[in-house]
Design an enzyme around this catalytic site. Sequence first.
Site, PDB file in Angstrom:
ATOM      1  N   CYS A   1       0.815  -1.214   0.000  1.00 50.82           N
ATOM      2  CA  CYS A   1       0.000   0.000   0.000  1.00 50.82           C
ATOM      3  C   CYS A   1       0.853   1.270   0.000  1.00 50.82           C
ATOM      4  CB  CYS A   1      -0.986  -0.008   1.167  1.00 50.82           C
ATOM      5  SG  CYS A   1      -2.271   1.251   1.009  1.00 50.82           S
TER       6      CYS A   1
ATOM      7  N   HIS B   1      -3.789  -4.763   0.087  1.00 50.88           N
ATOM      8  CA  HIS B   1      -3.346  -5.232   1.401  1.00 50.88           C
ATOM      9  C   HIS B   1      -3.503  -6.749   1.498  1.00 50.88           C
ATOM     10  CE1 HIS B   1      -2.650  -1.637   3.979  1.00 50.88           C
ATOM     11  NE2 HIS B   1      -3.375  -1.042   3.043  1.00 50.88           N
TER      12      HIS B   1
ATOM     13  N   GLU C   1      -2.181  -8.770   3.512  1.00 52.79           N
ATOM     14  CA  GLU C   1      -2.216  -9.217   4.916  1.00 52.79           C
ATOM     15  C   GLU C   1      -3.626  -9.181   5.504  1.00 52.79           C
ATOM     16  OE1 GLU C   1      -2.280  -4.859   5.508  1.00 52.79           O
ATOM     17  OE2 GLU C   1      -1.451  -6.246   4.034  1.00 52.79           O
TER      18      GLU C   1
END
Length: 281
Positions: free
Chosen positions: A164, A259, A261
Site C-alpha cells: 500500500c 493489502h 495481509e
Amino acid sequence: MPKPLIGLSGRRRAGARIRGFPPVFVDVEVDLYIAHYAQAVHAAGAIALHVPLDADPADVVPHLDAVLLTGGEDVAACLYADRLREQVYEGVDPFAEHAAGFDNDTDDTGSVAPMATLHARDGGRAGQAGDNSSATSTVPLRDAFEIALLDAAVNSGLPVLGICRGPQLINIAAGGTLHQHLPEHAATEGPPDATPHTVTTTEGSQLREMYGPEVAVNSLHHQAVDRLGDGYIATAHSPDGIIEGIEHTELPILAVQWHPELMTEALADPCFGWLVEHAGR
C-alpha cells in the site's frame, strides 16, 4: 537453519490519539504495528521484527534478512512535488486513522510532527531539490526513516516487500510520482477483505507467477503510483489502468498497492512466501 528475520516498519502516535488509553499516557509516544503483517510473515516461515523509528537503519539492516514496508498515511508530497503533473492533494487522507482514535502525524493545530531532515541523494531521488542541488528537505519522520531503511536494504542486497504505502514510498524514492487522489479506490465501506475489483498481472512478471493472470483484491488507498521511478516496471493494473504492482528490474524488490495481509487467505498469500523465500537466499 534459523528462520529469516524480517524487519517491519510501523508508525508512531501520541497516547492521546488512542481511544481508551488512560489520561496519564496522553503525552506518551506509542509505536503501532498492525498485527496482520507479522502474522502473515510468521505463517510464511520467518520471524517479524518491528523496527522503531529511533533505530538507525544502518545499524539494524545487518541483522535482518529482508524488509517489509507497511501501509499507512500519505507520503509527504514535498518529497516529489517538483516532479508532479497533478496539483498536490490538500484534502483529508481517508486512511489517516482519525476515526480510529489516532492522528496522521499531526498535532491539534494540523501541523505535521515530528519532522526530520532528509538529505538529497543522487539521481533526482526523494528529497532532491528541483535544481539537482545538494539541498535538504524537511519531511515527516516516518518518511525519512523508511527511505533510509530502504536504502540500507538495497545497499545490503536484501529483498524488500512494499504494501500500500510501501510501493508509493519505493517509487518516490526512485524518482517517481503518485496520483494525488483516487477516491474511487478508497473502499472505506465494508470489511477490509472485501474485493471491489481485480488486478491484471503482466505476463512474465513475478506477480504473474505468484497470482496468475488476474486476482481479486481489496482497495484501501486513495493514492497510487503514477510515473514510475528509475529501475521499476508496472506489473499489475486495476481495470481503470491504475498501477497496482511494481517490481524492480534487477533487485529483489516487489510491491503491491492492495493489502494482502488483510485478505481472507492472508496466511497463505504468495507475497509473504516470496519475501521469506528470498530472505533465505
